[in-house]
Design an enzyme around this catalytic site. Structure first.
Site, PDB file in Angstrom:
ATOM      1  CD  GLU A 218      -3.020  -1.409   5.894  1.00  0.00           C
ATOM      2  OE1 GLU A 218      -3.206  -2.299   6.735  1.00  0.00           O
ATOM      3  OE2 GLU A 218      -2.349  -0.386   6.137  1.00  0.00           O
ATOM      4  CD  GLU A 219      -0.917   2.352   7.607  1.00  0.00           C
ATOM      5  OE1 GLU A 219      -1.607   1.928   8.551  1.00  0.00           O
ATOM      6  OE2 GLU A 219       0.262   2.033   7.434  1.00  0.00           O
TER       7      GLU A 219
ATOM      8  CG  ASP B  91       3.169   0.351   7.556  1.00  0.00           C
ATOM      9  OD1 ASP B  91       2.643  -0.378   6.709  1.00  0.00           O
ATOM     10  OD2 ASP B  91       2.550   0.818   8.533  1.00  0.00           O
TER      11      ASP B  91
ATOM     12  CG  HIS C 219      -0.366   0.046   2.542  1.00  0.00           C
ATOM     13  ND1 HIS C 219       0.031   1.216   3.161  1.00  0.00           N
ATOM     14  CD2 HIS C 219      -0.072  -0.944   3.420  1.00  0.00           C
ATOM     15  CE1 HIS C 219       0.529   0.945   4.347  1.00  0.00           C
ATOM     16  NE2 HIS C 219       0.488  -0.366   4.536  1.00  0.00           N
TER      17      HIS C 219
ATOM     18  CG  HIS D 201       1.296   2.553  12.506  1.00  0.00           C
ATOM     19  ND1 HIS D 201       0.025   2.081  12.768  1.00  0.00           N
ATOM     20  CD2 HIS D 201       1.576   2.138  11.256  1.00  0.00           C
ATOM     21  CE1 HIS D 201      -0.422   1.403  11.733  1.00  0.00           C
ATOM     22  NE2 HIS D 201       0.519   1.426  10.788  1.00  0.00           N
TER      23      HIS D 201
ATOM     24  CG  ASP E  75      -2.842   4.056   2.738  1.00  0.00           C
ATOM     25  OD1 ASP E  75      -2.510   2.956   2.270  1.00  0.00           O
ATOM     26  OD2 ASP E  75      -3.497   4.178   3.791  1.00  0.00           O
TER      27      ASP E  75
END
Length: 454
Positions: free
Chosen positions: A156-157, A123, A90, A423, A92
C-alpha cells in the site's frame, strides 16, 4: 475502560496485543527491495497468515500480486444468512527515514510516555491488530455475528497497485456487503472519527540532462547549463509565491464543507516552527482535504559532505501530487507531466516516469453501516459523537472496491490520529485508541448484523 463485556474483554487482551504488535513491527517490511530485503515482507506476510489461521480463518492464502508483493487473505464464516464484512489493513510500512532522529529503534516497539513507538505501529500494523482484537472480543462474548473476510495488503505504501490489480482479476474474492478500511484515524485522540474523503495521488520521477558529463564549476560555470539548477527552477514552478500548488490546468480552489481544522491545532500537530508561516490559501481543511498538493519527496544530487566544485550533468527528483475528490488522478498525471515538460528551462532534456497512482475517494456517510458505526463509537467513546473528517492521504484500493462492489458500503477508521506521526520519524500508536477502536469495531459488527436481520 468500563462499559460492557466486549470492552472488558478487549481490555484484558491488551497485553497480548502489545506483544503481537511488537512481533509485527520487528519485520522491516518496506515493500521496496532497493531499500530492504524482500524476505522481510515475506516474513511479515507469513506472520499475518499465521495469526489468521490461529483465529480459525479458512482459505488463508498469500496472494502473489502483479507488483511482485504478497497480500494475505482469509475467510471466517459466520452464521447462516449473516452479511459479509471485509476488514482491510496493510502490513507494509514506510521506510524509517533518518535513523538518527528516532529516539528508539524504528523496528522495535517501545513504550514511552504512554504511547507505543515503532514504524507501522499506527500505519497500519496496528490496524491489523485492531481487527484481531475486535474479533477475539466477539468470540469471547457469543461469537462473531457476521462472515468476515480479512485482507492485509503488502504494498500500500508504495502505491504500485498490486492488490487492486489482483482484485480486478479475481472480483469474487473480496466481495462483501460492507468494507471496513482500518487505515485512517481519529481527527484527534479521544474523538471518534470516520473518514469521509481521501485524496488520491500520482507519483512521478523527473530527470533533467544537460551535459555529457560533470564539469569544473570554475572553468565552465556561468555559461554551461547545470542540470541541478534546471531541476530546482522546474520544481519551483510547481508552487505560487504563497506556496499554493500551481500545475497548469489543474483546479486548486475547492472548499471543504465538513469539520474544520483550526490553524493553531494544525500548527501544533504538524510541529511547525515558531515564526514559520503555513503555505497555501483558504482554510487549513481546504488545503489538506479539498485541494491538490504537490510535494518533492526526493532529489538525487550530490550530498553536501564530499561535494566537489562541479556542474551537474544530470539531476532527478520524485514528485508526489495529492489529488482531491472530484478530480481524476489519471488526468492530473497528464497535467503534471505536461507542466514538467513545458516548464523545463534552457531546452534541457527532460524525461518523466510515472511510478504510482491512485484515485481519490468519497464515502456516503448517510448509509446504514455508518449508523451502526456511530452507535458503536458512542459506546466505545462515552460522551462523544462520531465525527466525519477528510484525510489528505491515499488508499487506492478504496476506489477499486467501490467500482467492483457498487452496493457495498465502505467505512474508513483507524489509529492514525495526528500524534501518531505516520510516515515521519518516531511513529507511534496510542494504546488507549487501539483499545477503544477495537471495541468500536466489535460493537459495529454486532450492530451491523442486527441491522441486517429482517
Amino acid at each position: 475502560m468500563t462499559a460492557n463485556p466486549i470492552a472488558e474483554t478487549v481490555a484484558s487482551l491488551m497485553p497480548r496485543a502489545k506483544a503481537e504488535l511488537a512481533e509485527l513491527v520487528a519485520f522491516q517490511s518496506v515493500a521496496d527491495p532497493a531499500q530492504f530485503p524482500k524476505s522481510e515482507c515475506e516474513a511479515a506476510a507469513n506472520w499475518v497468515a499465521g495469526a489468521l489461521r490461529s483465529e480459525g480463518f479458512q482459505d488463508v492464502a498469500l496472494l502473489d500480486t502483479p507488483d511482485g508483493t504478497q497480500s494475505v487473505y482469509g475467510f471466517l464464516p459466520g452464521p447462516e444468512g449473516a452479511p459479509t464484512v471485509l476488514l482491510y489493513a496493510h502490513y507494509d510500512v514506510q521506510p524509517p527515514l533518518d535513523l538518527a532522529s528516532w529516539v528508539t529503534p524504528p523496528f522495535e516497539l517501545t513504550e514511552r510516555d504512554g504511547r507505543w513507538y515503532g514504524r507501522g505501529a499506527a500505519d497500519c500494523k496496528g490496524g491489523f491488530i485492531m481487527h484481531l482484537l475486535a474479533l477475539r472480543a466477539l468470540k469471547a462474548n457469543g461469537g462473531v455475528p457476521v462472515s468476515v473476510k480479512v485482507v492485509a495488503e503488502g504494498s500500500e505504501e508504495q502505491g504500485t497497485g498490486g492488490l487492486e490489480q489482483y482484485a480486478e482479476a479475481h472480483p469474487e474474492l473480496l466481495a462483501a456487503d460492507t468494507v471496513v478500511i482500518g487505515d485512517t484515524g481519529n481527527f484527534r485522540v479521544g474523538l471518534p472519527t470516520v473518514t469521509a474523503t481521501l485524496r488520491g495521488m500520482t507519483m512521478l520521477r523527473v530527470r533533467i540532462d544537460t551535459l555529457e558529463g560533470n564539469l569544473h564549476s570554475g572553468q565552465f560555470g556561468g555559461a554551461a547549463p547545470d542540470a541541478l539548477a534546471a531541476l530546482i527552477q522546474l520544481l519551483a514552478s510547481l508552487r505560487a509565491e504563497d506556496g499554493s500548488t500551481t500545475v497548469d490546468g489543474l483546479t486548486a480552489d475547492a472548499s471543504w464543507d465538513g469539520v474544520e481544522y483550526p490553524e493553531a491545532e494544525f500548527r501544533k500537530d504538524a510541529k511547525v516552527l515558531d515564526g514559520v508561516g503555513l503555505i497555501g490559501s483558504g482554510s487549513v481543511a481546504d488545503r489538506i482535504w479539498a485541494r491538490p498538493a504537490v510535494t518533492v519527496i526526493g532529489i538525487d544530487c550530490p550530498p553536501v559532505v564530499g561535494a566537489t566544485p562541479s556542474l551537474q550533468a544530470s539531476a532527478r527528483a520524485q514528485i508526489s501530487l495529492r489529488v482531491p475528490p472530484g478530480q481524476d488522478a489519471a488526468e492530473a498525471t497528464k497535467l503534471l507531466t505536461a507542466h514538467l515538460e513545458s516548464h523545463t528551462p534552457w531546452g534541457a532534456r527532460v524525461s518523466v516516469e510515472q511510478v504510482g497512482q491512485g484515485q481519490p475517494f468519497k464515502a456516503d456517510i448517510s448509509s446504514p453501516a455508518y449508523t451502526s458505526m456511530a452507535e458503536a463509537m458512542r459506546v466505545a467513546y462515552p460522551g462523544q459523537e462520531m465525527q466525519a473528517s477528510g484525510m489528505g492521504g491515499s488508499i487506492p484500493l478504496c476506489n477499486t472496491l467501490a467500482a467492483l462492489y457498487p452496493e457495498a458500503e465502505i467505512l474508513l477508521i483507524g489509529l492514525s490520529e495526528p500524534e501518531a506521526q505516520i510516515h515521519a520519524v518516531n511513529e507511534s500508536v496510542s494504546p488507549e485508541e487501539l483499545e477503544r477502536m477495537s471495541v468500536a469495531e466489535a460493537l459495529f459488527l454486532v450492530n451491523y448484523a442486527e441491522s441486517k436481520k429482517g
